[in-house]
Scaffold this active site. Structure first.
Site, PDB file in Angstrom:
ATOM      1  N   ALA A   1       0.682   4.157   0.672  1.00  0.00           N
ATOM      2  CA  ALA A   1       0.498   5.078   1.788  1.00  0.00           C
ATOM      3  C   ALA A   1       1.153   4.572   3.077  1.00  0.00           C
ATOM      4  CB  ALA A   1      -0.987   5.326   2.029  1.00  0.00           C
ATOM      5  N   CYS A   2       1.611   3.340   3.069  1.00  0.00           N
ATOM      6  CA  CYS A   2       2.179   2.693   4.257  1.00  0.00           C
ATOM      7  C   CYS A   2       3.679   2.956   4.358  1.00  0.00           C
ATOM      8  CB  CYS A   2       1.901   1.197   4.184  1.00  0.00           C
ATOM      9  SG  CYS A   2       2.796   0.186   5.367  1.00  0.00           S
ATOM     10  N   SER A   3       4.119   3.473   5.484  1.00  0.00           N
ATOM     11  CA  SER A   3       5.543   3.782   5.661  1.00  0.00           C
ATOM     12  C   SER A   3       6.395   2.516   5.661  1.00  0.00           C
ATOM     13  CB  SER A   3       5.775   4.572   6.947  1.00  0.00           C
ATOM     14  OG  SER A   3       5.405   3.812   8.082  1.00  0.00           O
TER      15      SER A   3
ATOM     16  N   ASN B   1       0.904  -1.138   0.000  1.00  0.00           N
ATOM     17  CA  ASN B   1       0.000   0.000   0.000  1.00  0.00           C
ATOM     18  C   ASN B   1       0.951   1.198   0.000  1.00  0.00           C
ATOM     19  OD1 ASN B   1      -1.550   2.206   0.662  1.00  0.00           O
ATOM     20  ND2 ASN B   1      -2.563   1.237   2.406  1.00  0.00           N
TER      21      ASN B   1
END
Length: 119
Positions: free
Chosen positions: A8-10, A6
């Site tokens: 958006a996932c760090s 994803n």
């Protein structure tokens, strides 16, 4: 090697940066857009050696809405969990790397990413 991410996932971004820094040959699967089928989820679970509840993000809003914390975690409930992951891909823990040797890892740490690269 494939990595389910994803963007958006760090943790996903960190894993991709490490793969790039190490010159790894891999493909990216944005699993929220290219949602894995129940068959693909079963295959990844087999490669991970885990059950669906082991890779479920139980704190997500979808998990709370479905009441996953109360679902049984036993073989008879396995397909119900897999269906939930396929219908709500945000629930899938990330990133997942499928390694060249047929195994997979949930690559939330640099150590796990390096482990996958070495397989």
């Amino acid at each position: 090697m494939e990595i389910w991410i994803n963007p958006a996932c760090s943790k996903c971004r960190s894993a991709v940066r490490l793969l790039d820094a190490e010159g790894a040959d891999y493909t990216v699967r944005r699993y929220l857009e290219d949602v894995p089928s129940p068959e693909e989820i079963r295959a990844v679970l087999d490669r991970l050696g885990l059950e669906p509840w082991d890779i479920t993000r139980t704190q997500e809003a979808d998990a709370k809405e479905l009441g996953l914390k109360d679902w049984p975690r036993e073989p008879e409930a396995r397909e119900r969990w897999i269906t939930a992951l396929a219908e709500h891909p945000k629930l899938i823990q990330r990133p997942i790397i499928t390694a060249e040797d047929g195994t997979a890892v949930v690559a939330r740490t640099d150590e796990a990413v390096r482990d996958a690269m070495g397989r």
